[in-house]
Design a protein around this motif. Structure first.
Motif, mmCIF file in Angstrom:
data_model
loop_
_atom_site.group_PDB
_atom_site.id
_atom_site.type_symbol
_atom_site.label_atom_id
_atom_site.label_comp_id
_atom_site.label_asym_id
_atom_site.label_seq_id
_atom_site.Cartn_x
_atom_site.Cartn_y
_atom_site.Cartn_z
ATOM 1 N N LYS A 13 -5.748 -94.308 -4.678
ATOM 2 C CA LYS A 13 -4.812 -95.272 -4.097
ATOM 3 C C LYS A 13 -4.324 -94.843 -2.723
ATOM 4 O O LYS A 13 -3.701 -95.625 -2.016
ATOM 5 C CB LYS A 13 -3.628 -95.495 -5.044
ATOM 6 N N GLY A 14 -4.561 -93.586 -2.364
ATOM 7 C CA GLY A 14 -4.183 -93.139 -1.042
ATOM 8 C C GLY A 14 -2.703 -92.856 -0.887
ATOM 9 O O GLY A 14 -1.907 -93.031 -1.808
ATOM 10 N N THR A 15 -2.330 -92.416 0.303
ATOM 11 C CA THR A 15 -0.939 -92.145 0.659
ATOM 12 C C THR A 15 -0.510 -93.150 1.714
ATOM 13 O O THR A 15 -1.126 -93.213 2.785
ATOM 14 C CB THR A 15 -0.780 -90.722 1.218
ATOM 15 N N LYS A 16 0.526 -93.896 1.407
ATOM 16 C CA LYS A 16 1.046 -94.870 2.367
ATOM 17 C C LYS A 16 2.050 -94.169 3.272
ATOM 18 O O LYS A 16 3.135 -93.786 2.833
ATOM 19 C CB LYS A 16 1.696 -96.041 1.645
ATOM 20 N N LEU A 17 1.681 -93.995 4.522
ATOM 21 C CA LEU A 17 2.552 -93.350 5.510
ATOM 22 C C LEU A 17 3.307 -94.419 6.289
ATOM 23 O O LEU A 17 2.702 -95.318 6.864
ATOM 24 C CB LEU A 17 1.733 -92.488 6.476
ATOM 25 N N SER A 18 4.619 -94.297 6.305
ATOM 26 C CA SER A 18 5.459 -95.208 7.085
ATOM 27 C C SER A 18 6.122 -94.408 8.194
ATOM 28 O O SER A 18 6.843 -93.440 7.901
ATOM 29 C CB SER A 18 6.522 -95.855 6.206
ATOM 30 N N VAL A 19 5.872 -94.777 9.436
ATOM 31 C CA VAL A 19 6.474 -94.117 10.582
ATOM 32 C C VAL A 19 7.584 -95.017 11.122
ATOM 33 O O VAL A 19 7.335 -96.182 11.452
ATOM 34 C CB VAL A 19 5.440 -93.821 11.672
ATOM 35 N N LYS A 20 8.776 -94.448 11.233
ATOM 36 C CA LYS A 20 9.935 -95.223 11.679
ATOM 37 C C LYS A 20 10.331 -94.804 13.094
ATOM 38 O O LYS A 20 10.075 -93.661 13.496
ATOM 39 C CB LYS A 20 11.097 -94.994 10.709
ATOM 40 N N PRO A 21 10.954 -95.738 13.833
ATOM 41 C CA PRO A 21 11.357 -95.405 15.213
ATOM 42 C C PRO A 21 12.517 -94.426 15.240
ATOM 43 O O PRO A 21 13.254 -94.290 14.269
ATOM 44 C CB PRO A 21 11.758 -96.766 15.805
#
Lengths: 118, 116
Positions: free
Chosen positions: B108-116
């Protein structure tokens, strides 16, 4: 850009119909593989073609079939479409890269075809 | 082939270094590791591949310890555009090219969320 193209981009079909998806893989690559990706899931392997013959198959029924042509193009055919066949269909061409004294099967993916079955 | 385990999700901020670790405890001697990046409604994009120690390219670094039971994808100074799902896969090396016959298995992978 991987050089792998797929057509069409989007497709809407109704249950019971048949569909053909097309892929043009990169020149010089040796294999073509097809994957199905449902929403929120990783790609699931359907089958791979090497030298125009099936070279491995995932857990998909026989109504999923394919062809590979000498000009690096490929087709995925799905008969008797079901609602659960709605997904992103990905084509990938493979190249053996030298690593640690052996060869990999490094896959380069196309943009996919979004199939919706109503 | 070795099963892989990754975190389901990670959060980061712009400019930070992100490290995503993948476990592959049962990796065999002739297996290699590949990482892919995928944006929504696009095909996975090959990032980096390695067998042992450290590999670096223009996008990322891949660290593989001596026992090879894990690997870490390192993304330097991430930006908002690095928000994506990252997949770790284990593949089998072969002496003569004959394809993978489907042994490249995506989780399923790793969901990376990059925030400002």
């Amino acid at each position: 850009e991987t050089g792998v193209t797929q057509s069409p981009t989007h497709l809407i079909k109704t249950r019971g119909q048949q569909v053909t998806l097309r892929c043009s893989s990169q020149s010089g690559h040796n294999t073509v593989s097809w994957y199905q990706q449902a929403l929120g899931q990783g790609p699931q392997f359907i089958f791979q073609y090497y030298r125009e013959e099936e070279n491995g198959r995932g857990n998909f029924p026989p109504r999923f079939s394919g062809l590979q042509f000498p000009n690096y193009s490929s087709e995925l055919n799905v008969n008797a479409l079901e609602l659960d066949d709605s997904a992103l269909y990905l084509c990938a061409s493979g190249l053996g890269l030298g690593l640690a004294g052996g060869l990999t099967d490094t896959q380069y993916f196309g943009p996919g075809t979004r199939l919706t079955v109503l | 082939l070795a099963k892989t385990t990754q975190p389901i999700s990670m959060d980061s901020y712009e400019g930070q270094e992100v490290n995503i670790t993948c476990s592959h405890n049962n990796i065999a001697t002739n297996d290699y590791i590949t990482w892919y990046q995928q944006f929504p409604s696009q095909g996975p994009r090959f990032i980096i591949q390695g067998y042992k120690t450290k590999v670096t390219n223009e996008v990322a670094s891949l660290f593989i310890p001596a026992d090879r039971k894990s690997s870490t994808l390192s993304l330097p100074r991430v930006s908002l555009s690095d928000t994506a799902v990252y997949y770790c896969l284990v593949g089998r090396l072969s002496p003569n090219y004959g394809g993978s016959q489907g042994n490249l298995i995506f989780g399923k992978g790793t969901k990376l969320s990059v925030k400002p």
